[in-house]
Scaffold this motif. Structure first.
Motif, mmCIF file in Angstrom:
data_model
loop_
_atom_site.group_PDB
_atom_site.id
_atom_site.type_symbol
_atom_site.label_atom_id
_atom_site.label_comp_id
_atom_site.label_asym_id
_atom_site.label_seq_id
_atom_site.Cartn_x
_atom_site.Cartn_y
_atom_site.Cartn_z
ATOM 1 N N ARG A 148 -15.388 -40.618 -29.516
ATOM 2 C CA ARG A 148 -15.736 -39.508 -28.066
ATOM 3 C C ARG A 148 -14.883 -40.403 -27.230
ATOM 4 N N VAL A 149 -14.606 -39.409 -26.026
ATOM 5 C CA VAL A 149 -13.848 -39.877 -25.217
ATOM 6 C C VAL A 149 -14.360 -38.122 -24.174
ATOM 7 N N ILE A 150 -14.730 -38.405 -23.154
ATOM 8 C CA ILE A 150 -15.425 -37.871 -22.052
ATOM 9 C C ILE A 150 -14.855 -38.527 -21.552
ATOM 10 N N CYS A 151 -14.189 -37.050 -20.341
ATOM 11 C CA CYS A 151 -12.861 -37.834 -19.104
ATOM 12 C C CYS A 151 -13.128 -36.731 -18.029
ATOM 13 N N PRO A 152 -13.278 -36.737 -17.004
ATOM 14 C CA PRO A 152 -12.681 -36.012 -15.876
ATOM 15 C C PRO A 152 -11.068 -35.616 -16.190
ATOM 16 N N PRO A 153 -11.056 -34.416 -15.597
ATOM 17 C CA PRO A 153 -9.619 -33.958 -16.466
ATOM 18 C C PRO A 153 -8.244 -34.547 -15.416
ATOM 19 N N GLU A 154 -8.366 -35.311 -14.347
ATOM 20 C CA GLU A 154 -7.301 -36.328 -14.535
ATOM 21 C C GLU A 154 -7.542 -37.011 -14.762
ATOM 22 N N ARG A 155 -7.931 -37.796 -15.640
ATOM 23 C CA ARG A 155 -7.516 -39.292 -16.216
ATOM 24 C C ARG A 155 -7.379 -38.390 -17.789
ATOM 25 N N THR A 156 -7.394 -37.221 -18.250
ATOM 26 C CA THR A 156 -6.925 -36.998 -19.154
ATOM 27 C C THR A 156 -5.855 -37.217 -20.498
ATOM 28 N N GLY A 157 -4.564 -37.081 -19.136
ATOM 29 C CA GLY A 157 -3.373 -37.443 -19.815
ATOM 30 C C GLY A 157 -3.134 -38.591 -20.016
ATOM 31 N N ALA A 158 -4.330 -39.213 -18.981
ATOM 32 C CA ALA A 158 -3.812 -41.172 -19.253
ATOM 33 C C ALA A 158 -4.216 -42.041 -20.498
ATOM 34 N N VAL A 159 -5.622 -40.943 -21.147
ATOM 35 C CA VAL A 159 -6.269 -41.683 -22.156
ATOM 36 C C VAL A 159 -5.384 -40.822 -22.969
ATOM 37 N N ARG A 160 -5.001 -39.752 -23.517
ATOM 38 C CA ARG A 160 -4.488 -39.543 -24.163
ATOM 39 C C ARG A 160 -2.970 -40.009 -24.805
ATOM 40 N N ASP A 161 -2.495 -40.639 -24.134
ATOM 41 C CA ASP A 161 -1.175 -41.328 -23.803
ATOM 42 C C ASP A 161 -1.241 -42.845 -24.231
ATOM 43 N N VAL A 162 -2.551 -43.024 -24.651
ATOM 44 C CA VAL A 162 -2.815 -44.726 -24.551
ATOM 45 C C VAL A 162 -3.013 -44.271 -25.805
ATOM 46 N N LEU A 163 -3.632 -43.169 -26.253
ATOM 47 C CA LEU A 163 -4.059 -42.405 -27.756
ATOM 48 C C LEU A 163 -3.082 -42.726 -29.118
ATOM 49 N N LEU A 164 -2.501 -42.238 -28.502
ATOM 50 C CA LEU A 164 -1.035 -41.882 -28.885
ATOM 51 C C LEU A 164 0.323 -42.772 -29.041
ATOM 52 N N THR A 165 0.093 -43.853 -28.265
ATOM 53 C CA THR A 165 0.990 -44.662 -28.143
ATOM 54 C C THR A 165 0.456 -46.011 -29.293
ATOM 55 N N GLU A 166 -1.206 -45.598 -30.074
ATOM 56 C CA GLU A 166 -1.768 -46.534 -30.712
ATOM 57 C C GLU A 166 -1.251 -46.317 -31.852
ATOM 58 N N PRO A 167 -0.899 -47.430 -32.788
ATOM 59 C CA PRO A 167 -0.493 -47.109 -34.002
ATOM 60 C C PRO A 167 -1.654 -46.728 -34.880
ATOM 61 N N GLY A 168 -2.649 -47.011 -34.449
ATOM 62 C CA GLY A 168 -3.966 -47.322 -35.390
ATOM 63 C C GLY A 168 -4.953 -46.059 -35.222
ATOM 64 N N VAL A 169 -4.622 -45.043 -34.069
ATOM 65 C CA VAL A 169 -5.210 -43.733 -33.947
ATOM 66 C C VAL A 169 -4.315 -42.110 -34.037
ATOM 67 N N THR A 170 -5.905 -41.446 -35.175
ATOM 68 C CA THR A 170 -4.897 -40.120 -35.318
ATOM 69 C C THR A 170 -5.983 -39.196 -35.491
ATOM 70 N N HIS A 171 -5.674 -38.485 -36.195
ATOM 71 C CA HIS A 171 -6.899 -37.078 -36.041
ATOM 72 C C HIS A 171 -7.066 -36.803 -34.507
ATOM 73 N N ILE A 172 -6.099 -36.539 -33.506
ATOM 74 C CA ILE A 172 -6.316 -36.841 -32.071
ATOM 75 C C ILE A 172 -6.659 -35.041 -31.588
ATOM 76 N N THR A 173 -7.585 -34.996 -30.783
ATOM 77 C CA THR A 173 -7.665 -33.514 -30.661
ATOM 78 C C THR A 173 -8.275 -33.767 -29.329
ATOM 79 N N VAL A 174 -7.493 -32.724 -27.849
ATOM 80 C CA VAL A 174 -8.505 -32.539 -26.602
ATOM 81 C C VAL A 174 -8.959 -31.480 -26.803
ATOM 82 N N GLN A 175 -9.805 -31.333 -25.472
ATOM 83 C CA GLN A 175 -9.925 -30.067 -25.556
ATOM 84 C C GLN A 175 -10.661 -29.370 -24.119
#
Length: 313
Positions: A5-32
């Motif tokens: 679970r990650v809480i971050c300011p909106p301006e960093r959400t895109g960067a966090v999302r990209d990090v998760l998407l580029t990591e093959p060991g990560v799945t079930h990604i949701t953004v609220q």
């Protein structure tokens, strides 16, 4: 797997999302977006394999997420998902062998705190071990070994030495340096009370055939401590905490400390010296082995940032 679970300011959400998407060991990604209230920001969740967790946490730290938001990592007991299975297969290694350094630092740091609970458990364990020695009861001595909380402090010292974390070394060192002497003083007072009430006959310490290992220092004493220290650190780093019970039973730190107090009260100074030596041998052996295990564990580098040491896999 682990739930992130990650809480971050909106301006960093895109960067966090990209990090998760580029990591093959990560799945079930949701953004609220806008879900988080304190601290305010977006909530991002994902499931992560243990093998990928350490590198992922390092990347999120690089984005300064802990300062402006927060990161929570929890163990998932059961996951039924083809996507999760694919994530496990996409990352090399076995989950049981993965070292999550942030988790290890947090866990050992918490367990090494000199708290009232830590001291009470250690004192009870020492008194229990003293009774086991007096009554020549190996079962009671083993119970005292399991009850003793000292391995957390020893593990913290080992982690601190490997990562050059002075705070962990101090925390574990203080817990040991204060905890053991205090528990030994309480045990000595209990021994005096046993003497005064007739619960400790003069010949009781001459009939310790079953528990003589408490103060009999030999070549296997250090070998056993090394093996126990290695097994204990492997259990901490591989999420096999159930093995720690066997580690506690293997080493005689608490019984040796307890019998040192008993022998001193009974003026059996040679036995007290042997028991004290047994205590030192066990502590050194555990720390040395734990350090070696950590040094050969998968870790790429350590760097210093924001006043603390962080590790990447």
């Amino acid at each position: 797997m682990l739930h992130l679970r990650v809480i971050c300011p909106p301006e960093r959400t895109g960067a966090v999302r990209d990090v998760l998407l580029t990591e093959p060991g990560v799945t079930h990604i949701t953004v609220q977006p806008g879900t988080a209230v304190q601290p305010p920001g977006d909530l991002i969740e994902a499931d992560v394999t243990r093998e990928a967790a350490d590198q992922l946490l390092a990347a999120l730290r690089h984005l300064d997420v802990p300062r402006c938001g927060g990161i929570t990592l929890e163990t998932i007991d059961t996951t039924l998902s083809d996507a999760a299975d694919a994530a496990e297969q996409a990352v090399p290694g076995d989950p049981a062998d993965a070292v999550i350094w942030e988790e290890l630092i947090t866990r050992t740091g918490e367990e090494a705190r000199l708290t009232v609970t830590f001291q009470v458990f250690l004192a009870i364990a020492c008194v229990l071990a003293a009774i086991g020695a007096i009554t020549d009861s190996p079962v009671t001595v083993v119970g005292a070994m399991v009850l003793g909380p000292e391995f957390g402090a020893l593990a913290a010292v080992a982690v601190g030495l490997v990562l050059r974390r002075g705070d962990l070394i101090r925390r574990g060192g203080v817990a040991l340096a204060v905890g053991f002497p205090t528990a030994m003083i309480i045990t000595a007072l209990a021994t005096v009370a046993f003497d005064a009430t007739g619960l400790l006959p003069a010949a009781a310490l001459d009939q310790m055939d079953q528990v003589r290992f408490i103060y009999s220092v030999g070549p296997f004493s250090f070998i056993i401590a090394l093996l126990a220290g290695a097994a204990g650190m492997l259990a901490l780093t591989s999420a096999r905490s159930a093995i720690l019970v066997g580690v506690f039973i293997s080493v005689t730190t608490v019984p040796a400390a307890a019998f040192t107090s008993v022998a001193l009260v009974e003026q059996r100074f040679d036995d007290a010296w042997q028991a004290a030596l047994q205590l030192v041998v066990n502590i050194l052996g555990i720390v040395v082995a734990a350090v070696v295990v950590l040094m050969v564990s998968p870790r790429a580098r350590a760097w210093r940032g924001s006043g603390k040491w962080f590790v990447t896999g």
